[in-house]
Design a protein around this motif. Structure first.
Motif, PDB file in Angstrom:
ATOM      1  N   ASP A  77      -4.725  -7.748  -2.460  1.00 30.93           N
ATOM      2  CA  ASP A  77      -4.011  -6.629  -3.075  1.00 30.93           C
ATOM      3  C   ASP A  77      -4.174  -5.402  -2.185  1.00 30.93           C
ATOM      4  O   ASP A  77      -5.022  -4.537  -2.440  1.00 30.93           O
ATOM      5  CB  ASP A  77      -4.557  -6.348  -4.481  1.00 30.93           C
ATOM      6  CG  ASP A  77      -3.763  -5.259  -5.204  1.00 30.93           C
ATOM      7  OD1 ASP A  77      -2.729  -4.819  -4.660  1.00 30.93           O
ATOM      8  OD2 ASP A  77      -4.183  -4.846  -6.301  1.00 30.93           O
ATOM      9  N   LYS A  79      -2.708  -2.726  -1.977  1.00 33.93           N
ATOM     10  CA  LYS A  79      -2.528  -1.437  -2.629  1.00 33.93           C
ATOM     11  C   LYS A  79      -3.845  -0.849  -3.131  1.00 33.93           C
ATOM     12  O   LYS A  79      -3.901   0.318  -3.515  1.00 33.93           O
ATOM     13  CB  LYS A  79      -1.538  -1.573  -3.781  1.00 33.93           C
ATOM     14  CG  LYS A  79      -0.101  -1.811  -3.329  1.00 33.93           C
ATOM     15  CD  LYS A  79       0.857  -1.802  -4.505  1.00 33.93           C
ATOM     16  CE  LYS A  79       2.297  -1.982  -4.038  1.00 33.93           C
ATOM     17  NZ  LYS A  79       3.252  -1.982  -5.165  1.00 33.93           N
ATOM     18  N   ILE A  80      -4.886  -1.685  -3.150  1.00 32.14           N
ATOM     19  CA  ILE A  80      -6.208  -1.174  -3.528  1.00 32.14           C
ATOM     20  C   ILE A  80      -6.606  -0.034  -2.600  1.00 32.14           C
ATOM     21  O   ILE A  80      -7.116   1.000  -3.033  1.00 32.14           O
ATOM     22  CB  ILE A  80      -7.258  -2.304  -3.472  1.00 32.14           C
ATOM     23  CG1 ILE A  80      -6.990  -3.329  -4.580  1.00 32.14           C
ATOM     24  CG2 ILE A  80      -8.668  -1.749  -3.611  1.00 32.14           C
ATOM     25  CD1 ILE A  80      -7.884  -4.537  -4.511  1.00 32.14           C
ATOM     26  N   GLN A  82      -4.654   1.906  -0.922  1.00 34.59           N
ATOM     27  CA  GLN A  82      -3.828   3.074  -1.215  1.00 34.59           C
ATOM     28  C   GLN A  82      -4.370   3.836  -2.417  1.00 34.59           C
ATOM     29  O   GLN A  82      -4.451   5.066  -2.401  1.00 34.59           O
ATOM     30  CB  GLN A  82      -2.386   2.639  -1.471  1.00 34.59           C
ATOM     31  CG  GLN A  82      -1.425   3.808  -1.726  1.00 34.59           C
ATOM     32  CD  GLN A  82      -0.011   3.335  -1.997  1.00 34.59           C
ATOM     33  OE1 GLN A  82       0.222   2.155  -2.244  1.00 34.59           O
ATOM     34  NE2 GLN A  82       0.938   4.247  -1.956  1.00 34.59           N
ATOM     35  N   ARG A  83      -4.748   3.093  -3.450  1.00 36.01           N
ATOM     36  CA  ARG A  83      -5.301   3.739  -4.639  1.00 36.01           C
ATOM     37  C   ARG A  83      -6.628   4.421  -4.320  1.00 36.01           C
ATOM     38  O   ARG A  83      -6.922   5.506  -4.829  1.00 36.01           O
ATOM     39  CB  ARG A  83      -5.484   2.710  -5.758  1.00 36.01           C
ATOM     40  CG  ARG A  83      -4.165   2.136  -6.289  1.00 36.01           C
ATOM     41  CD  ARG A  83      -4.354   1.432  -7.617  1.00 36.01           C
ATOM     42  NE  ARG A  83      -5.177   0.250  -7.504  1.00 36.01           N
ATOM     43  CZ  ARG A  83      -4.701  -0.968  -7.226  1.00 36.01           C
ATOM     44  NH1 ARG A  83      -3.410  -1.142  -7.034  1.00 36.01           N
ATOM     45  NH2 ARG A  83      -5.513  -2.015  -7.160  1.00 36.01           N
ATOM     46  N   SER A  85      -7.434   5.655  -1.411  1.00 36.36           N
ATOM     47  CA  SER A  85      -7.109   6.846  -0.623  1.00 36.36           C
ATOM     48  C   SER A  85      -6.656   7.993  -1.513  1.00 36.36           C
ATOM     49  O   SER A  85      -7.076   9.146  -1.338  1.00 36.36           O
ATOM     50  CB  SER A  85      -6.015   6.503   0.400  1.00 36.36           C
ATOM     51  OG  SER A  85      -5.651   7.645   1.141  1.00 36.36           O
ATOM     52  N   VAL A  86      -5.821   7.672  -2.493  1.00 37.82           N
ATOM     53  CA  VAL A  86      -5.350   8.703  -3.430  1.00 37.82           C
ATOM     54  C   VAL A  86      -6.511   9.267  -4.236  1.00 37.82           C
ATOM     55  O   VAL A  86      -6.629  10.487  -4.435  1.00 37.82           O
ATOM     56  CB  VAL A  86      -4.275   8.122  -4.367  1.00 37.82           C
ATOM     57  CG1 VAL A  86      -3.936   9.114  -5.474  1.00 37.82           C
ATOM     58  CG2 VAL A  86      -3.022   7.758  -3.583  1.00 37.82           C
ATOM     59  N   ALA A  87      -7.387   8.368  -4.681  1.00 39.78           N
ATOM     60  CA  ALA A  87      -8.551   8.808  -5.465  1.00 39.78           C
ATOM     61  C   ALA A  87      -9.461   9.698  -4.632  1.00 39.78           C
ATOM     62  O   ALA A  87      -9.989  10.701  -5.122  1.00 39.78           O
ATOM     63  CB  ALA A  87      -9.319   7.592  -5.978  1.00 39.78           C
ATOM     64  N   THR A  90      -7.847  13.087  -4.200  1.00 44.77           N
ATOM     65  CA  THR A  90      -7.951  13.835  -5.454  1.00 44.77           C
ATOM     66  C   THR A  90      -9.350  14.414  -5.633  1.00 44.77           C
ATOM     67  O   THR A  90      -9.512  15.580  -6.014  1.00 44.77           O
ATOM     68  CB  THR A  90      -7.605  12.928  -6.651  1.00 44.77           C
ATOM     69  OG1 THR A  90      -6.272  12.432  -6.501  1.00 44.77           O
ATOM     70  CG2 THR A  90      -7.729  13.691  -7.958  1.00 44.77           C
TER      71      THR A  90
END
Length: 285
Positions: A77, A79-80, A82-83, A85-87, A90
């Motif tokens: 996955d 996209k893990i 990506q998530r 990186s976003v976290a 933030t």
């Protein structure tokens, strides 16, 4: 200590106790079966302690085994990442905002109420826009129309200008003249525009000429440029910038937000409107 040694020590203690007791009561000698039972009990006690210790200490992780598992999990996955990186972004942004809020609160008076600063627009406005600038900053020059538009269209906006000469010695000289102009009765905005629309590098001569065009004495200004009062005003801007980690121009402050760079008049309008709507530059929902 080995398993056998521990067992022997236990047996010695048991037998010594039995011997001491026998000197008083003279019990019957231990039968071989009883001795074997004691040995078995000592071994069982030792093994129980060893297993308990082993259970309390987790086994070491073998990187050669765990790394392929992690890689396989991430590839299953992508996209893990990506998530994550976003976290991370933030979290970093929230930490920076918290630091900015704390730093701005600690220097509230110096930022918004310094008696040596230049105030344009409505001194009693309901929202304050602070700008740190350098007269030789190209981005500040391009952002000048943004500030002019905001002052012209928003009668409730207070604008505070902070001399922040960081690009050259010429910028410092121009800022010194500007401080004196700001403390006079001359039209500071006209002076401000004249310097930002001047051709070439802005230096002492350019600043003095612009001030003279407003009726101020070039000789008097040049004599007062090096006074402590002028130096203190500029030094205050440096101290604020250091506390808030401001390193470039233009940099704006609206409410509790530090906004680096020329973000454009529309973005500034939005943040000002948000301050009126919710008390923050970014409203939720």
């Amino acid at each position: 200590m080995s398993r056998l040694t521990l067992v022997l020590v236990a047996l010695v203690g048991i037998l010594a106790g039995a011997l001491g007791y026998s000197l008083v009561t003279r019990p019957q000698p231990l039968e071989p079966a009883a001795v074997q039972a004691l040995i078995d009990k000592a071994l069982a006690d030792y093994d129980g302690q060893r297993l308990a210790t082993a259970a309390a200490t987790p086994p070491a992780i073998d990187a050669y085994q765990i790394n392929p598992l992690i890689e396989s999990y991430l590839l299953s996955d992508p996209k893990i990442l990506q998530r994550m990186s976003v976290a991370l972004e933030t979290t970093i942004r929230q930490e920076e905002q918290a630091k900015s809020r704390s730093a701005i609160a600690a220097m509230q008076n110096a930022i918004f109420n310094d008696p040596g600063q230049v105030v344009l627009g409505n001194p009693d406005g309901d929202v304050t826009l602070v700008e740190f600038f350098d007269y030789n900053c190209g981005y500040c020059r391009s952002a000048l129309p943004d500030l002019a538009a905001l002052i012209a269209e928003d009668p409730n906006l207070k604008v505070v200008l902070k001399e922040f000469p960081i690009l050259s010695n010429e910028s410092i000289d121009a800022a010194r003249v500007a401080v004196l102009v700001g403390q006079s009765d001359a039209d500071y905005w006209a002076f401000h525009e004249a310097l930002f629309t001047a051709r070439g590098q802005v230096n002492k001569d350019v600043a003095l000429d612009a001030a003279a065009a407003l009726g101020l004495s070039k000789v008097a200004l040049e004599m007062d440029m090096g006074t402590e009062k002028v130096a203190r005003t500029i030094q205050t801007s440096y101290e604020i910038a250091k506390a808030l980690n401001i390193t470039g121009t233009p940099t704006y402050i609206i409410g509790n937000e530090i906004i680096p760079g020329a973000i454009g008049v529309d973005e500034l309008r939005t943040r000002i409107a948000n301050m009126r709507a919710c008390g923050e530059t970014q409203c939720e929902g």
